[in-house]
Scaffold this motif. Sequence first.
Motif, PDB file in Angstrom:
ATOM      1  N   LYS A 290       0.851  -1.200   0.000  1.00 34.16           N
ATOM      2  CA  LYS A 290       0.000   0.000   0.000  1.00 34.16           C
ATOM      3  C   LYS A 290       0.880   1.240   0.000  1.00 34.16           C
ATOM      4  CE  LYS A 290      -3.310  -2.793   0.377  1.00 34.16           C
ATOM      5  NZ  LYS A 290      -4.136  -3.034  -0.805  1.00 34.16           N
ATOM      6  N   ASN A 291       0.209   2.379  -0.236  1.00 30.27           N
ATOM      7  CA  ASN A 291       0.945   3.631  -0.253  1.00 30.27           C
ATOM      8  C   ASN A 291       0.335   4.554   0.813  1.00 30.27           C
ATOM      9  OD1 ASN A 291       2.667   5.580  -1.051  1.00 30.27           O
ATOM     10  ND2 ASN A 291       1.521   6.138  -2.910  1.00 30.27           N
ATOM     11  N   PRO A 292       0.556   4.219   2.109  1.00 33.71           N
ATOM     12  CA  PRO A 292      -0.177   4.922   3.176  1.00 33.71           C
ATOM     13  C   PRO A 292       0.212   6.383   3.319  1.00 33.71           C
ATOM     14  CG  PRO A 292       1.542   3.543   4.119  1.00 33.71           C
ATOM     15  CD  PRO A 292       1.523   3.250   2.650  1.00 33.71           C
ATOM     16  N   GLU A 293      -0.779   7.161   3.772  1.00 30.78           N
ATOM     17  CA  GLU A 293      -0.549   8.590   4.022  1.00 30.78           C
ATOM     18  C   GLU A 293      -1.141   8.931   5.380  1.00 30.78           C
ATOM     19  OE1 GLU A 293      -1.316  12.359   1.547  1.00 30.78           O
ATOM     20  OE2 GLU A 293      -1.976  10.634   0.363  1.00 30.78           O
ATOM     21  N   ILE A 294      -0.407   9.658   6.200  1.00 30.13           N
ATOM     22  CA  ILE A 294      -0.912  10.003   7.528  1.00 30.13           C
ATOM     23  C   ILE A 294      -1.417  11.445   7.491  1.00 30.13           C
ATOM     24  CG2 ILE A 294      -0.267  10.268   9.969  1.00 30.13           C
ATOM     25  CD1 ILE A 294       1.635   7.833   9.489  1.00 30.13           C
ATOM     26  N   ILE A 295      -2.706  11.606   7.771  1.00 31.36           N
ATOM     27  CA  ILE A 295      -3.349  12.923   7.604  1.00 31.36           C
ATOM     28  C   ILE A 295      -4.359  13.205   8.722  1.00 31.36           C
ATOM     29  CG2 ILE A 295      -3.224  13.026   5.056  1.00 31.36           C
ATOM     30  CD1 ILE A 295      -6.482  12.151   6.007  1.00 31.36           C
ATOM     31  N   PHE A 296      -4.794  14.453   8.851  1.00 26.57           N
ATOM     32  CA  PHE A 296      -5.880  14.801   9.768  1.00 26.57           C
ATOM     33  C   PHE A 296      -7.193  14.560   9.031  1.00 26.57           C
ATOM     34  CE2 PHE A 296      -9.053  17.698  11.383  1.00 26.57           C
ATOM     35  CZ  PHE A 296      -8.937  17.523  12.754  1.00 26.57           C
ATOM     36  N   ASP A 297      -8.148  13.889   9.674  1.00 22.47           N
ATOM     37  CA  ASP A 297      -9.410  13.564   9.007  1.00 22.47           C
ATOM     38  C   ASP A 297     -10.579  13.977   9.900  1.00 22.47           C
ATOM     39  OD1 ASP A 297     -10.678  11.274   6.878  1.00 22.47           O
ATOM     40  OD2 ASP A 297     -11.752  11.550   8.763  1.00 22.47           O
ATOM     41  N   GLU A 298     -11.450  14.831   9.374  1.00 22.58           N
ATOM     42  CA  GLU A 298     -12.572  15.381  10.150  1.00 22.58           C
ATOM     43  C   GLU A 298     -13.464  14.276  10.722  1.00 22.58           C
ATOM     44  OE1 GLU A 298     -13.501  18.135  12.082  1.00 22.58           O
ATOM     45  OE2 GLU A 298     -12.279  18.951  10.457  1.00 22.58           O
ATOM     46  N   THR A 299     -13.765  13.234   9.915  1.00 16.97           N
ATOM     47  CA  THR A 299     -14.654  12.150  10.371  1.00 16.97           C
ATOM     48  C   THR A 299     -14.048  11.448  11.576  1.00 16.97           C
ATOM     49  OG1 THR A 299     -14.845  11.765   8.020  1.00 16.97           O
ATOM     50  CG2 THR A 299     -16.044  10.242   9.453  1.00 16.97           C
ATOM     51  N   GLY A 300     -12.750  11.205  11.525  1.00 17.81           N
ATOM     52  CA  GLY A 300     -12.069  10.555  12.641  1.00 17.81           C
ATOM     53  C   GLY A 300     -12.164  11.420  13.883  1.00 17.81           C
ATOM     54  N   ASN A 301     -11.970  12.705  13.697  1.00 18.67           N
ATOM     55  CA  ASN A 301     -11.962  13.660  14.811  1.00 18.67           C
ATOM     56  C   ASN A 301     -13.326  13.739  15.488  1.00 18.67           C
ATOM     57  OD1 ASN A 301     -10.770  15.607  16.431  1.00 18.67           O
ATOM     58  ND2 ASN A 301     -11.401  17.289  15.093  1.00 18.67           N
ATOM     59  N   GLU A 302     -14.418  13.543  14.708  1.00 21.87           N
ATOM     60  CA  GLU A 302     -15.770  13.688  15.266  1.00 21.87           C
ATOM     61  C   GLU A 302     -16.259  12.420  15.964  1.00 21.87           C
ATOM     62  OE1 GLU A 302     -17.836  14.887  11.764  1.00 21.87           O
ATOM     63  OE2 GLU A 302     -17.047  16.951  11.912  1.00 21.87           O
ATOM     64  N   ASN A 303     -15.508  11.332  15.862  1.00 24.00           N
ATOM     65  CA  ASN A 303     -16.012  10.058  16.388  1.00 24.00           C
ATOM     66  C   ASN A 303     -15.062   9.374  17.365  1.00 24.00           C
ATOM     67  OD1 ASN A 303     -18.622   9.542  14.828  1.00 24.00           O
ATOM     68  ND2 ASN A 303     -17.201  10.197  13.231  1.00 24.00           N
ATOM     69  N   SER A 304     -14.516  10.152  18.289  1.00 26.93           N
ATOM     70  CA  SER A 304     -13.577   9.556  19.258  1.00 26.93           C
ATOM     71  C   SER A 304     -14.297   8.606  20.205  1.00 26.93           C
ATOM     72  CB  SER A 304     -12.924  10.650  20.097  1.00 26.93           C
ATOM     73  OG  SER A 304     -12.215  11.527  19.290  1.00 26.93           O
ATOM     74  N   PRO A 305     -13.715   7.418  20.456  1.00 27.76           N
ATOM     75  CA  PRO A 305     -14.319   6.529  21.453  1.00 27.76           C
ATOM     76  C   PRO A 305     -14.221   7.159  22.842  1.00 27.76           C
ATOM     77  CG  PRO A 305     -12.450   5.460  20.316  1.00 27.76           C
ATOM     78  CD  PRO A 305     -12.491   6.881  19.867  1.00 27.76           C
ATOM     79  N   HIS A 306     -15.129   6.762  23.743  1.00 22.92           N
ATOM     80  CA  HIS A 306     -15.159   7.321  25.093  1.00 22.92           C
ATOM     81  C   HIS A 306     -13.806   7.104  25.792  1.00 22.92           C
ATOM     82  CE1 HIS A 306     -16.747   8.615  28.864  1.00 22.92           C
ATOM     83  NE2 HIS A 306     -16.292   7.519  29.436  1.00 22.92           N
ATOM     84  N   GLY A 307     -13.266   8.163  26.361  1.00 25.04           N
ATOM     85  CA  GLY A 307     -12.000   8.059  27.101  1.00 25.04           C
ATOM     86  C   GLY A 307     -10.757   8.221  26.238  1.00 25.04           C
ATOM     87  N   TYR A 308     -10.959   8.463  24.934  1.00 24.13           N
ATOM     88  CA  TYR A 308      -9.821   8.624  24.021  1.00 24.13           C
ATOM     89  C   TYR A 308      -9.942   9.944  23.267  1.00 24.13           C
ATOM     90  CZ  TYR A 308      -8.667   3.708  24.725  1.00 24.13           C
ATOM     91  OH  TYR A 308      -8.304   2.508  25.282  1.00 24.13           O
ATOM     92  N   GLU A 309      -8.816  10.439  22.761  1.00 21.90           N
ATOM     93  CA  GLU A 309      -8.915  11.615  21.888  1.00 21.90           C
ATOM     94  C   GLU A 309      -8.273  11.321  20.544  1.00 21.90           C
ATOM     95  OE1 GLU A 309      -7.289  14.841  24.107  1.00 21.90           O
ATOM     96  OE2 GLU A 309      -5.405  13.794  24.469  1.00 21.90           O
TER      97      GLU A 309
END
Length: 252
Positions: free
Chosen positions: A225-244
Amino acid sequence: MVDLYPQIFKRKSIRNYDLTPLEDSVLGPVVESINKLEPLYDDIKVDLKIITSDNVNPRMMKKAPYYIAGFSEDKEGYKTNLGYMLQQMDLFFSANGWGSCWQGIPKPKKNILESSDLKFVILMAFGKANVPLHRTSTMEFKRKPLNKVSNIKNEGYLGAILEAARLAPSATNSQPWFFKGDNHVIHVYSFKPSILRAIILKKYIPIDIGIVLYHLKSAAEHFGKNPEIIFDETGNENSPHGYEYVTSMIID
Ligand SMILES: Cc1cc2nc3c(=O)[nH]c(=O)nc-3n(C[C@H](O)[C@H](O)[C@H](O)COP(=O)(O)O)c2cc1C
């Protein structure tokens, strides 16, 4: 870059070293590897120095013959960036017959601290191991099961990428991470410790996250794969309880 992925399944922290002095020339490949490390954030200056044990105050920890002293510019994401970079060294040592161990407790002596314009962050011990270097099975890793650190469907290459993350080392083995997503994106979250535990853990959690991000990235590359590490709005809006939310890895 050499594929460090196979090391993820056999590496372990080495705390018992042969302290006999070595020729300076044996350090050549280590220096070369340090100079080729890939940063997570390329706008953060880092300074990685190889130092000997007489320049370290071991503070109850067993001595190692050599250490990498990690210094960084104090900028957002600096600890995660250094964790990501030095984990490449941890796997490099494992691949090249050297033992290594992240060292949060020992500190470099004053002369070393004053030798860099950047902020001291952490040490990594290394040297010839006096004990077996590798684990022979993943059963030897003391880690949480995958379903405690991820709710992603654990199948095929995605399952293998998550397994590489699960096995990552962390300070006091706290494994302060959680993964959500699918086969296009893995969102990475970090544990929010209680006020009491934060005193010990807070310092190291961002480094641990950098370590696990490198395991994720190296596994994804191993599977073509050709992975890329980025900020993603969907990820940011769905943090599991107790995590950021920290960041996301786009897989394809
Ligand atoms: C940021 C960080 C700091 C650490 N500090 C120490 C330390 O000061 N002393 C030590 O013996 N081990 C230290 N460790 C090693 C962890 O205890 C070890 O990685 C964890 O227990 C998992 O074991 P393993 O590395 O053998 O898989 C540290 C690890 C990390 C990632």
